[in-house]
Design an enzyme around this catalytic site. Structure first.
Site, PDB file in Angstrom:
ATOM      1  N   ARG A   1       0.850  -1.205   0.000  1.00 57.06           N
ATOM      2  CA  ARG A   1       0.000   0.000   0.000  1.00 57.06           C
ATOM      3  C   ARG A   1       0.877   1.245   0.000  1.00 57.06           C
ATOM      4  O   ARG A   1       0.575   2.250  -0.633  1.00 57.06           O
ATOM      5  CB  ARG A   1      -0.954   0.017   1.218  1.00 57.06           C
ATOM      6  CG  ARG A   1      -1.674   1.353   1.366  1.00 57.06           C
ATOM      7  CD  ARG A   1      -2.921   1.282   2.222  1.00 57.06           C
ATOM      8  NE  ARG A   1      -2.776   0.507   3.431  1.00 57.06           N
ATOM      9  CZ  ARG A   1      -2.120   0.919   4.541  1.00 57.06           C
ATOM     10  NH1 ARG A   1      -1.554   2.107   4.575  1.00 57.06           N
ATOM     11  NH2 ARG A   1      -2.030   0.141   5.592  1.00 57.06           N
TER      12      ARG A   1
ATOM     13  N   TYR B   1     -16.482  16.849 -13.620  1.00 58.20           N
ATOM     14  CA  TYR B   1     -17.044  15.490 -13.668  1.00 58.20           C
ATOM     15  C   TYR B   1     -18.058  15.289 -12.519  1.00 58.20           C
ATOM     16  O   TYR B   1     -17.782  15.662 -11.371  1.00 58.20           O
ATOM     17  CB  TYR B   1     -15.897  14.482 -13.581  1.00 58.20           C
ATOM     18  CG  TYR B   1     -16.351  13.073 -13.377  1.00 58.20           C
ATOM     19  CD1 TYR B   1     -17.103  12.426 -14.344  1.00 58.20           C
ATOM     20  CD2 TYR B   1     -16.041  12.383 -12.211  1.00 58.20           C
ATOM     21  CE1 TYR B   1     -17.545  11.133 -14.152  1.00 58.20           C
ATOM     22  CE2 TYR B   1     -16.467  11.088 -12.010  1.00 58.20           C
ATOM     23  CZ  TYR B   1     -17.231  10.468 -12.988  1.00 58.20           C
ATOM     24  OH  TYR B   1     -17.669   9.193 -12.790  1.00 58.20           O
TER      25      TYR B   1
ATOM     26  N   LYS C   1      -9.445   6.431 -18.850  1.00 59.67           N
ATOM     27  CA  LYS C   1      -9.827   6.986 -20.151  1.00 59.67           C
ATOM     28  C   LYS C   1      -8.675   6.875 -21.156  1.00 59.67           C
ATOM     29  O   LYS C   1      -8.225   5.786 -21.443  1.00 59.67           O
ATOM     30  CB  LYS C   1     -10.325   8.418 -19.936  1.00 59.67           C
ATOM     31  CG  LYS C   1     -11.376   8.542 -18.831  1.00 59.67           C
ATOM     32  CD  LYS C   1     -12.620   7.787 -19.195  1.00 59.67           C
ATOM     33  CE  LYS C   1     -13.747   7.696 -18.208  1.00 59.67           C
ATOM     34  NZ  LYS C   1     -13.665   7.920 -16.831  1.00 59.67           N
TER      35      LYS C   1
HETATM   36  N1  PLP Z   1     -12.518  12.900 -14.146  1.00 58.26           N
HETATM   37  C1  PLP Z   1     -13.138  12.866 -15.340  1.00 58.26           C
HETATM   38  C2  PLP Z   1     -13.006  14.042 -16.253  1.00 58.26           C
HETATM   39  C3  PLP Z   1     -13.902  11.765 -15.711  1.00 58.26           C
HETATM   40  O1  PLP Z   1     -14.525  11.749 -16.903  1.00 58.26           O
HETATM   41  C4  PLP Z   1     -14.017  10.683 -14.800  1.00 58.26           C
HETATM   42  C5  PLP Z   1     -14.820   9.485 -15.128  1.00 58.26           C
HETATM   43  O2  PLP Z   1     -15.632   9.491 -16.039  1.00 58.26           O
HETATM   44  C6  PLP Z   1     -13.365  10.771 -13.572  1.00 58.26           C
HETATM   45  C7  PLP Z   1     -12.612  11.875 -13.276  1.00 58.26           C
HETATM   46  C8  PLP Z   1     -13.454   9.627 -12.581  1.00 58.26           C
HETATM   47  O3  PLP Z   1     -12.651   8.596 -13.002  1.00 58.26           O
HETATM   48  P1  PLP Z   1     -12.922   7.025 -12.684  1.00 58.26           P
HETATM   49  O4  PLP Z   1     -14.183   6.670 -13.376  1.00 58.26           O
HETATM   50  O5  PLP Z   1     -11.696   6.388 -13.233  1.00 58.26           O
HETATM   51  O6  PLP Z   1     -13.035   6.917 -11.216  1.00 58.26           O
END
Ligand code: PLP
Length: 381
Positions: A50, A102, A199
């Site tokens: 960890r 987000y 992504k």
């Molecule tokens: N930030 C953005 C711009 C996102 O599009 C996303 C997920 O869609 C996240 C953060 C969160 O990421 P995760 O789904 O890997 O937890």
């Protein structure tokens, strides 16, 4: 060294970089939870996974280098990276955040962090005056995301960072949509960059992963305390997948952006399309700023059909786009924000933000753009 080369030649080309001796191309997957400490006479670099793992350390150094920061940290998801970074703030602090960050970032701010007394003010960060006006005596950070989701609005990073620096605030930027291949906020003065590496960095819709990079070592120590303390760390397999994804980031992103650049004007000219949002379009209001602060327009766009029925029919009949949450994979993904990413936002607020039930977000994949156009044409009839 050019950026594309750096994705491949980053100091972790062979196992020598992590103490191996075979010359194997790439970093081994250290599938272990703990490390033998010998006779305890010396402190070894790794003691418990960890707190640190050689596979993870390699990726953390790669992302720090790519973003131009001092330290990198890996997490089990993008939202774990966001939540852990926000954890360096304290109860009673206030942050100013882009109103269209987000949805999951909003959720953690408005639930968990609200209970811990971290105040947040949403603002339209494309309006620098609004950013300035939202700052209070207890404001400690500015949280940005550009292009925004799902309407691809562009925030002037340098303008916002200047305001933040003058007020003594940290600037945190979610750089998921652009990746360090196209945009490097730390080079513009940002303090922390976060990513959903799920992504474009991972790039193959096969891993959930997060990353954070700090401009300074000192901030790095604060984020490390959260990484180790909250413990939302990734496993070495997923870490390895993201490292592999990064190697092909340039070719994927360039081809995906080329596809988006073909699709956007085609959609704009379509009789059943009401509006297209893509920073690569000549009349996008943020195009100039985006060109100044990044080297591309990315591979995500959104559009509005003329009627709700058309949007629903499109999502139900399109062949080469999965109707799904997420973006940045090699396959095209069509998202319906009203029912997916923004479903939890009250209707009035959603409509104020322009998120109507005719809005579809497209993450353009690696299919031939001509096939996508033919397919979209059929689905838009
Ligand atoms: N930030 C953005 C711009 C996102 O599009 C996303 C997920 O869609 C996240 C953060 C969160 O990421 P995760 O789904 O890997 O937890």
């Amino acid at each position: 060294m050019k950026r594309g080369t750096k994705l491949i030649h980053n100091g972790f080309e062979t196992d020598f970089s992590v103490g191996g001796n075979t010359g194997a191309l790439g970093v081994p997957i250290y599938q272990t939870s703990t490390f033998d400490q010998g006779d305890l006479s010396e402190h070894r670099e790794f003691d418990y996974a960890r707190s640190g793992n050689p596979t993870r350390k390699a990726l953390e150094e790669i992302i720090a280098d790519l973003e131009g920061g001092a330290k990198g940290y890996a997490f089990g998801s993008g939202i774990a990276a966001v939540s852990s970074v926000l954890g360096i703030l304290s109860g009673g602090d206030h942050i100013v955040a882009a109103e269209d960050i987000y949805g999951g970032s909003w959720r953690i701010l408005n639930t968990f962090y609200k209970r811990w007394n971290l105040e947040v003010t949403p603002v339209d960060t494309t309006d620098l005056g609004a950013v300035k006006r939202a700052i209070r005596p207890n404001t400690k950070a500015l949280f940005l995301e550009t292009p925004s989701n799902p309407l691809l609005k562009i925030t002037d990073l340098a303008g916002c960072i200047k305001i933040a620096q003058e007020a003594g605030l940290l600037t945190i930027v979610d750089n998921t949509f652009m990746t360090p291949y196209l945009q490097r906020p730390i080079e513009l003065g940002a303090d922390i960059v976060v990513h959903s590496a799920t992504k474009f960095l991972g790039g193959h819709s096969d891993v959930i992963f997060g990353l954070a990079v700090t401009r300074t070592e000192e901030l790095g120590k604060r984020v490390y305390q959260m990484q180790n303390g909250f413990g939302a760390v990734p496993g070495p397999w997923d870490t390895w997948l993201v490292m592999r994804g990064i190697k092909t980031l340039r070719v994927r992103l360039e081809a995906q952006e080329a596809g988006a650049r073909k699709l956007a004007p085609w959609l704009k000219a379509h009789k059943n399309v009401d509006a297209v949002f893509y920073p690569g379009l000549p009349d996008h209001p943020g195009r100039g700023i985006n060109e100044a602060q990044s080297s591309g327009a990315g591979a995500v766009l959104s559009f509005k059909t003329k009627t709700t029925e058309q949007a629903i029919r499109f999502l139900g009949t399109v062949k080469y786009a999965a109707a799904a949450v997420s973006l940045g994979g090699v396959e095209t993904i069509a998202s319906y924000p009203v029912k997916m990413s923004h479903a939890s936002i009250p209707e009035a607020e959603r409509l104020r933000l322009g998120i109507t039930d005719t809005l579809i977000r497209i993450s353009v994949g690696l299919e031939d753009p001509e096939d996508l156009i033919e397919d979209f044409d059929e689905a838009l009839k």
